[in-house]
Design an enzyme around this catalytic site. Structure first.
Site, PDB file in Angstrom:
ATOM      1  N   GLU A 105     -17.957 -32.996  40.310  1.00 56.29           N
ATOM      2  CA  GLU A 105     -18.291 -31.570  40.459  1.00 56.29           C
ATOM      3  C   GLU A 105     -18.299 -30.982  39.065  1.00 56.29           C
ATOM      4  OE1 GLU A 105     -18.552 -29.857  43.338  1.00 56.29           O
ATOM      5  OE2 GLU A 105     -17.590 -31.187  44.812  1.00 56.29           O
ATOM      6  N   TYR A 125     -24.703 -36.148  32.342  1.00 52.64           N
ATOM      7  CA  TYR A 125     -24.620 -36.776  33.661  1.00 52.64           C
ATOM      8  C   TYR A 125     -26.011 -37.204  34.145  1.00 52.64           C
ATOM      9  CZ  TYR A 125     -19.944 -34.745  33.606  1.00 52.64           C
ATOM     10  OH  TYR A 125     -18.656 -34.417  33.263  1.00 52.64           O
TER      11      TYR A 125
HETATM   12  C1  LIG Z   1     -19.592 -33.010  27.902  1.00 55.99           C
HETATM   13  C2  LIG Z   1     -18.964 -33.681  26.707  1.00 55.99           C
HETATM   14  C3  LIG Z   1     -17.843 -34.602  27.196  1.00 55.99           C
HETATM   15  C4  LIG Z   1     -20.052 -34.539  26.011  1.00 55.99           C
HETATM   16  O1  LIG Z   1     -19.428 -35.304  24.988  1.00 55.99           O
HETATM   17  P1  LIG Z   1     -20.262 -35.834  23.724  1.00 55.99           P
HETATM   18  O2  LIG Z   1     -19.451 -36.888  23.074  1.00 55.99           O
HETATM   19  O3  LIG Z   1     -20.714 -34.707  22.878  1.00 55.99           O
HETATM   20  O4  LIG Z   1     -21.551 -36.468  24.428  1.00 55.99           O
HETATM   21  P2  LIG Z   1     -22.502 -37.578  23.807  1.00 55.99           P
HETATM   22  O5  LIG Z   1     -22.589 -37.414  22.330  1.00 55.99           O
HETATM   23  O6  LIG Z   1     -22.083 -38.917  24.319  1.00 55.99           O
HETATM   24  O7  LIG Z   1     -23.889 -37.164  24.454  1.00 55.99           O
HETATM   25  C5  LIG Z   1     -24.648 -38.060  25.206  1.00 55.99           C
HETATM   26  C6  LIG Z   1     -25.862 -37.368  25.768  1.00 55.99           C
HETATM   27  O8  LIG Z   1     -25.467 -36.273  26.589  1.00 55.99           O
HETATM   28  C7  LIG Z   1     -26.325 -35.163  26.409  1.00 55.99           C
HETATM   29  N1  LIG Z   1     -25.520 -34.029  25.968  1.00 55.99           N
HETATM   30  C8  LIG Z   1     -24.205 -34.039  25.689  1.00 55.99           C
HETATM   31  N2  LIG Z   1     -23.772 -32.808  25.347  1.00 55.99           N
HETATM   32  C9  LIG Z   1     -24.873 -32.013  25.398  1.00 55.99           C
HETATM   33  C10 LIG Z   1     -25.097 -30.614  25.162  1.00 55.99           C
HETATM   34  N3  LIG Z   1     -24.103 -29.802  24.788  1.00 55.99           N
HETATM   35  N4  LIG Z   1     -26.331 -30.117  25.309  1.00 55.99           N
HETATM   36  C11 LIG Z   1     -27.351 -30.938  25.663  1.00 55.99           C
HETATM   37  N5  LIG Z   1     -27.201 -32.262  25.912  1.00 55.99           N
HETATM   38  C12 LIG Z   1     -25.984 -32.782  25.781  1.00 55.99           C
HETATM   39  C13 LIG Z   1     -27.371 -35.570  25.421  1.00 55.99           C
HETATM   40  O9  LIG Z   1     -28.501 -35.979  26.175  1.00 55.99           O
HETATM   41  C14 LIG Z   1     -26.777 -36.758  24.714  1.00 55.99           C
HETATM   42  O10 LIG Z   1     -27.746 -37.709  24.447  1.00 55.99           O
HETATM   43  P3  LIG Z   1     -28.489 -37.751  23.017  1.00 55.99           P
HETATM   44  O11 LIG Z   1     -27.409 -38.036  22.013  1.00 55.99           O
HETATM   45  O12 LIG Z   1     -29.448 -38.856  23.216  1.00 55.99           O
HETATM   46  O13 LIG Z   1     -29.100 -36.397  22.827  1.00 55.99           O
HETATM   47  C15 LIG Z   1     -18.423 -32.646  25.675  1.00 55.99           C
HETATM   48  O14 LIG Z   1     -19.454 -31.732  25.375  1.00 55.99           O
HETATM   49  C16 LIG Z   1     -17.206 -31.870  26.148  1.00 55.99           C
HETATM   50  O15 LIG Z   1     -16.073 -32.289  25.928  1.00 55.99           O
HETATM   51  N6  LIG Z   1     -17.398 -30.694  26.773  1.00 55.99           N
HETATM   52  C17 LIG Z   1     -16.277 -29.821  27.154  1.00 55.99           C
HETATM   53  C18 LIG Z   1     -15.525 -30.384  28.333  1.00 55.99           C
HETATM   54  C19 LIG Z   1     -16.369 -30.359  29.592  1.00 55.99           C
HETATM   55  O16 LIG Z   1     -16.897 -29.343  29.975  1.00 55.99           O
HETATM   56  N7  LIG Z   1     -16.480 -31.564  30.262  1.00 55.99           N
HETATM   57  C20 LIG Z   1     -17.301 -31.713  31.446  1.00 55.99           C
HETATM   58  C21 LIG Z   1     -16.639 -31.254  32.691  1.00 55.99           C
HETATM   59  S1  LIG Z   1     -15.119 -32.075  33.025  1.00 55.99           S
END
Ligand SMILES: CC(C)(COP(=O)(O)OP(=O)(O)OC[C@H]1O[C@@H](n2cnc3c(N)ncnc32)[C@H](O)[C@@H]1OP(=O)(O)O)[C@@H](O)C(=O)NCCC(=O)NCCS
Length: 159
Positions: free
Chosen positions: A114, A125
């Site tokens: 979720e 995702y």
């Molecule tokens: C979501 C989260 C875990 C992603 O971590 P991350 O290490 O930055 O993600 P990645 O570098 O592995 O990204 C992989 C892919 O996801 C997508 N993506 C990740 N963050 C994104 C963003 N802010 N906007 C757009 N695309 C995004 C991209 O497609 C990326 O692929 P690309 O490198 O080919 O463009 C991080 O932003 C986070 O900690 N957010 C706050 C906590 C949260 O809300 N977690 C989710 C709910 S529990």
């Protein structure tokens, strides 16, 4: 991908793992949405059978974590977070893919989650193969009292 990044998996309560997770937790979640868990919440879920925690570390520094709970052959991604300074470098995707691998090893065939409808994590995702299932209007309440819709996603991971 970051050289020397390593992943550690915990299936039981580990004091050091809880502390490292809380360090990332407090930095990663925007307080507006009230999505960060407290230490007692985290410790409580780690005591439940079928839960596992994966922590990504560079040397001893925790950079991100994934928390998954399973029941029989299904599991739920409860939390995924990466420290803000380390985002956009593949750590989130690495944690997610590793969670699929761990789940498969446990005989799990699907993963659900979720997420707040306005959360950018949805890009990750969808890129990873999750499919939209349905919307839950007003499912989350932010710290400001505002309600936010949740979207649920699912992926088949069995092979
Ligand atoms: C979501 C989260 C875990 C992603 O971590 P991350 O290490 O930055 O993600 P990645 O570098 O592995 O990204 C992989 C892919 O996801 C997508 N993506 C990740 N963050 C994104 C963003 N802010 N906007 C757009 N695309 C995004 C991209 O497609 C990326 O692929 P690309 O490198 O080919 O463009 C991080 O932003 C986070 O900690 N957010 C706050 C906590 C949260 O809300 N977690 C989710 C709910 S529990």
């Amino acid at each position: 991908m970051i050289p020397n990044l390593h992943l550690d998996i915990y299936e039981d309560t580990d004091r050091n793992a809880l502390a490292d997770t809380m360090e990332v937790m407090s930095a990663a979640f925007d307080p507006v949405f009230g999505e960060a868990w407290t230490l007692p919440q985290l410790a409580g879920v780690m005591m439940m059978p079928g839960t596992w925690l994966t922590i990504a570390r560079l040397d001893a520094t925790p950079l991100g974590f994934a928390l998954v709970r399973s029941v029989l052959d299904e599991c739920e991604l409860l939390l995924l977070a990466v420290a803000p300074l380390w985002r956009g470098r593949g750590i989130g995707e690495t944690l997610l893919r590793n969670s699929f691998i761990t789940a498969r090893r446990k005989g799990i065939i699907s993963m659900n989650l979720e997420v707040r409808a306005s959360n950018n994590a949805i890009h990750l995702y969808e890129k990873s193969g999750f499919e939209y299932v349905h919307r839950r209007p007003g499912y989350y309440r932010g710290n400001d009292g505002q309600l936010y819709d949740a979207l649920s996603f699912r992926i088949d991971i069995g092979m």
